[in-house]
Design a protein around this motif. Structure first.
Motif, short mmCIF file in Angstrom:
data_model
loop_
_atom_site.label_atom_id
_atom_site.label_comp_id
_atom_site.label_asym_id
_atom_site.label_seq_id
_atom_site.Cartn_x
_atom_site.Cartn_y
_atom_site.Cartn_z
N ARG A 114 0.50 -1.39 0.00
CA ARG A 114 0.13 0.12 -0.33
C ARG A 114 0.42 1.44 -0.06
NH1 ARG A 114 -4.09 1.82 -1.94
NH2 ARG A 114 -3.93 3.55 -1.86
N ALA A 115 1.64 1.58 0.70
CA ALA A 115 2.86 2.55 1.51
C ALA A 115 3.17 3.28 -0.46
CB ALA A 115 3.85 2.36 1.92
N PRO A 116 4.12 1.71 -0.64
CA PRO A 116 4.94 1.83 -2.48
C PRO A 116 4.21 2.55 -4.02
CG PRO A 116 5.03 0.53 -0.90
CD PRO A 116 4.33 0.67 -0.33
N TYR A 117 3.04 1.38 -3.22
CA TYR A 117 2.14 2.17 -4.55
C TYR A 117 1.44 3.39 -4.00
CZ TYR A 117 -2.96 2.19 -7.01
OH TYR A 117 -3.75 2.53 -8.53
N GLU A 118 0.91 3.90 -3.48
CA GLU A 118 0.62 5.40 -2.68
C GLU A 118 2.01 6.99 -3.41
OE1 GLU A 118 -0.69 5.59 0.89
OE2 GLU A 118 -1.91 5.55 0.46
N ALA A 144 8.91 -1.40 0.34
CA ALA A 144 6.71 -2.02 1.51
C ALA A 144 7.77 -2.23 2.62
CB ALA A 144 6.64 -3.47 0.88
N PHE A 145 8.71 -2.59 2.80
CA PHE A 145 8.74 -3.81 4.65
C PHE A 145 9.53 -2.25 5.44
CE2 PHE A 145 8.79 -7.12 1.81
CZ PHE A 145 7.97 -8.14 2.48
N ASP A 146 9.21 -1.71 5.12
CA ASP A 146 9.81 -0.05 5.85
C ASP A 146 8.74 -0.08 6.91
OD1 ASP A 146 11.14 2.16 6.82
OD2 ASP A 146 9.53 3.29 6.08
#
Length: 638
Positions: A199-203, A211-213
């Protein structure tokens, strides 16, 4: 089943291979200050207004001064007008010159949007910051995210549809359907967690490696799409826990023929699962949100009951060695008819809500893709009609096995004398009633008809018993083929639906165009782009020139021209000339003076003095003797 798996894999590969940016769903409606405005004094803030509510990121705004240095700003927030605005404030006054604002937000239906605009304080400066808003999404991240969404659609359809098929249609042997239910549950859980991690990389438009931050995961857990995904995972965990408890404490028959409270609980969980889609996609933004969310939930559930039930019926038909009871197929036929009715009604409403006008069917990507989906759904309905025809025929076939056949003792075959070398009888019960060759009296009393005699009405002939079974088997085989076609088309429809979910609705595009904003839905800074085909009349002497005029407005513009050859690859030519003429005002031709920059032609400053529809004259020379001049209209905004 292998064919369906191959079809699903091909659609997933198509989603993975699509490298183009997704069309975001929130379009920029306007800004304060307006893009390109010249202000007398420094503004206290910049406010953007969108066609729907938006979510903010930590780095939603980046403001640069004329020397390309970043300006200190406050935290991004929503403006006084509501959640469809995004605002950034300036702690101190800005100096004279042109400022560039790059922005990135997340639309209410979960898709990222980015763009840029400029404004000037006092007077425009000679130079402006050249910033890139970056791609709306990372191509790999976006493709993986779409694959996750597609797998989630398939899994929820299979999970809800198969469970409903077991509860409502009550097949005689539920064992073949337990594996699909478990598989669907695991795939839905895995795809949900996969979407949450991405979700975060996509946004933010970054690669999957980010992704795993932990901070990124924390931001995902606070946004509406992330919360919807977490709620979906929690519902799946609750469903698994309830199933394990029921399996230990109740009889297995209660799971295949559940009670009313258990059916009500399953229906509630299904509605809640559907809500996790409606709360984070098209229905959550735009007009008539409560009605749209209700329609979205009903649409998803009816899709699951139909397509998931079809898959369950197909597996049951495939794994059953004896003809399936007609009652099972008839019950599903009723469920499918009701589901199709709901699908049509909700689909018409959602199409109207997304399009906004008939013209959007042909003028927007959303409308054209919707036409493709409608064509696929029409094929699906045709296959469904064929299935109902075979279902009706199967329901008219009488039972083929006499009631007394199953009551024959197992020891009967032991008392049947069989001559040496004779083939074993196929039906022990029929052989048990056959008279023995050692008992002439019994043989004389045999009910076997003699020449010219009709069979006894109490005992049908073998051909009469075989006819219903043959007919039922033939109808069931035809039904299996028809259902297979339905499921295959349904898998394709889900793929189209996934792509449609990443496309700007026609209504939002029309609202943005009517507002006069020049940023497109993907958030890329406005530019006028034209493709000019050419043909000098020699072999391989044809191609096209793609011309970009940035920003495509009155004043100074930069020009870039790329020449493509017959194979659509970038081509080099010895000369390219470009000029602009506004015949209505008797202006021009104004030469662009483009120069070869090594792979493309460009001019840094072309002054277009008046708005209107200009004519570009493009001259392409491909050899010492061969050249052609082609005219093309292009719109220059004020």
């Amino acid at each position: 089943m292998r064919a369906l798996a191959l079809l699903g894999t091909l659609i997933a590969a198509l989603l993975l291979a699509s490298a183009g940016p997704a069309s975001a769903h929130a379009a920029l409606r306007g800004s304060d200050p307006a893009d390109g405005a010249v202000l007398k004094s420094s503004p206290g803030s910049v406010t953007l207004t969108f066609t729907e509510s938006v979510g903010l990121l930590d780095d939603s705004f980046r403001v640069y001064d004329p020397t390309n240095h970043r300006v200190d700003t406050g935290e991004p927030d929503h403006g006084p007008a509501g959640s469809d605005t995004a605002r950034i404030t300036f702690p101190k006054k800005l100096g004279t010159g042109t400022y560039t604002v790059a922005w990135r937000i997340v639309s209410a239906d979960s898709h990222p949007v980015s763009g840029a605009l400029t404004f000037s304080v006092g007077k425009p400066s000679a130079t402006t910051a050249a910033v890139s808003t970056g791609p709306v999404e990372n191509p790999l991240t976006g493709s993986l995210y779409n694959i996750g969404r597609y797998l989630a659609y398939i899994a929820v359809a299979l999970l809800i549809g198969t469970a409903a098929f077991l509860a409502v249609c009550r097949p005689p042997d539920p064992a073949p359907l337990r594996t699909p239910v478990r598989t669907a549950w695991w795939v839905l859980l895995a795809s949900t967690l996969f979407l949450f991690v991405l979700r975060a990389p996509y946004e933010e438009g970054t690669s999957p490696a980010t992704a795993f931050d932990l901070s990124a995961l924390g931001r995902s857990a606070t946004g509406r799409p992330g919360l919807a995904l977490l709620a979906r995972a929690a519902l799946l965990a609750l469903t698994a826990a309830l199933y394990l408890v029921l399996r230990k404490r109740v009889s297995p028959s209660l799971l295949t023929r559940p009670s009313r409270p258990l059916l009500a609980a399953a229906a509630a969980v299904s509605v809640a699962l559907a809500l996790t889609w409606a709360a984070a996609e098209h229905a959550s933004a735009g007009i008539q949100v409560p009605l749209a969310m209700t329609s979205s939930v009903l649409h998803l559930l009816s899709m699951a009951l139909w397509l998931g039930g079809l898959t369950a019926l197909l597996r049951t038909l495939h794994r059953t060695t004896t003809p399936l009871p007609a009652a099972v197929v008839t019950r599903f036929s009723r469920v499918a008819f009701a589901s199709v009715t709901v699908l049509v009604v909700t689909g018409v409403y959602q199409s109207w809500r997304g399009l906004g006008s008939w013209q959007a069917l042909s003028d927007t990507s959303y409308g054209r893709l919707l036409l493709v989906k409608l064509a696929a759904v029409t094929l699906l309905l045709a296959a469904a009609s064929q299935s109902r025809r075979w279902t009706a025929k199967l329901a008219t076939v009488p039972a083929t096995v006499p009631a007394t056949a199953t009551a024959t003792p197992a020891t009967a075959r032991d008392r049947v004398p069989v001559p040496v070398g004779a083939p074993a009888p196929a039906d022990p019960s029929a052989l048990a009633d056959r008279p023995s060759a050692e008992d002439p009296a019994t043989a004389e009393d045999s009910t076997t008809p003699g020449p010219g005699e009709a069979p006894s009405p109490e005992e049908p002939s073998t051909s009469e018993e075989a006819a219903p079974a043959t007919s039922a088997g033939r109808h069931q085989a035809a039904l299996r083929r028809s259902v297979l076609a339905e499921v295959a088309i349904g898998v394709a429809v889900l793929g189209i639906t996934t792509i449609l979910g990443g496309t700007l609705p026609g209504r939002a595009a029309a609202e943005a165009a009517a507002s006069g904003t020049t940023s497109d839905a993907a958030g890329i800074p406005a530019a006028a782009v034209a493709t000019v085909p050419f043909d000098v009349g020699t072999p391989n002497g044809y191609g096209k020139v793609q011309i970009t005029l940035d920003p495509g407005r009155v004043g100074k513009n930069s020009v870039q021209a790329v020449v493509f050859g017959p194979d659509d690859g970038i081509s080099t030519v010895p000369e390219l000339r470009l000029s602009f003429t506004l015949a209505a005002q008797k202006i021009g031709p104004l030469p662009a003076n483009v120069t070869d920059r090594g792979g493309y032609w460009a001019a840094d400053s072309v002054n277009i003095p008046i708005a209107g529809e200009w004519t570009m004259a493009v001259t392409v020379r491909v050899s010492d003797l061969d050249q052609v001049t082609v005219a093309k209209k292009i719109r220059i905004n004020a």
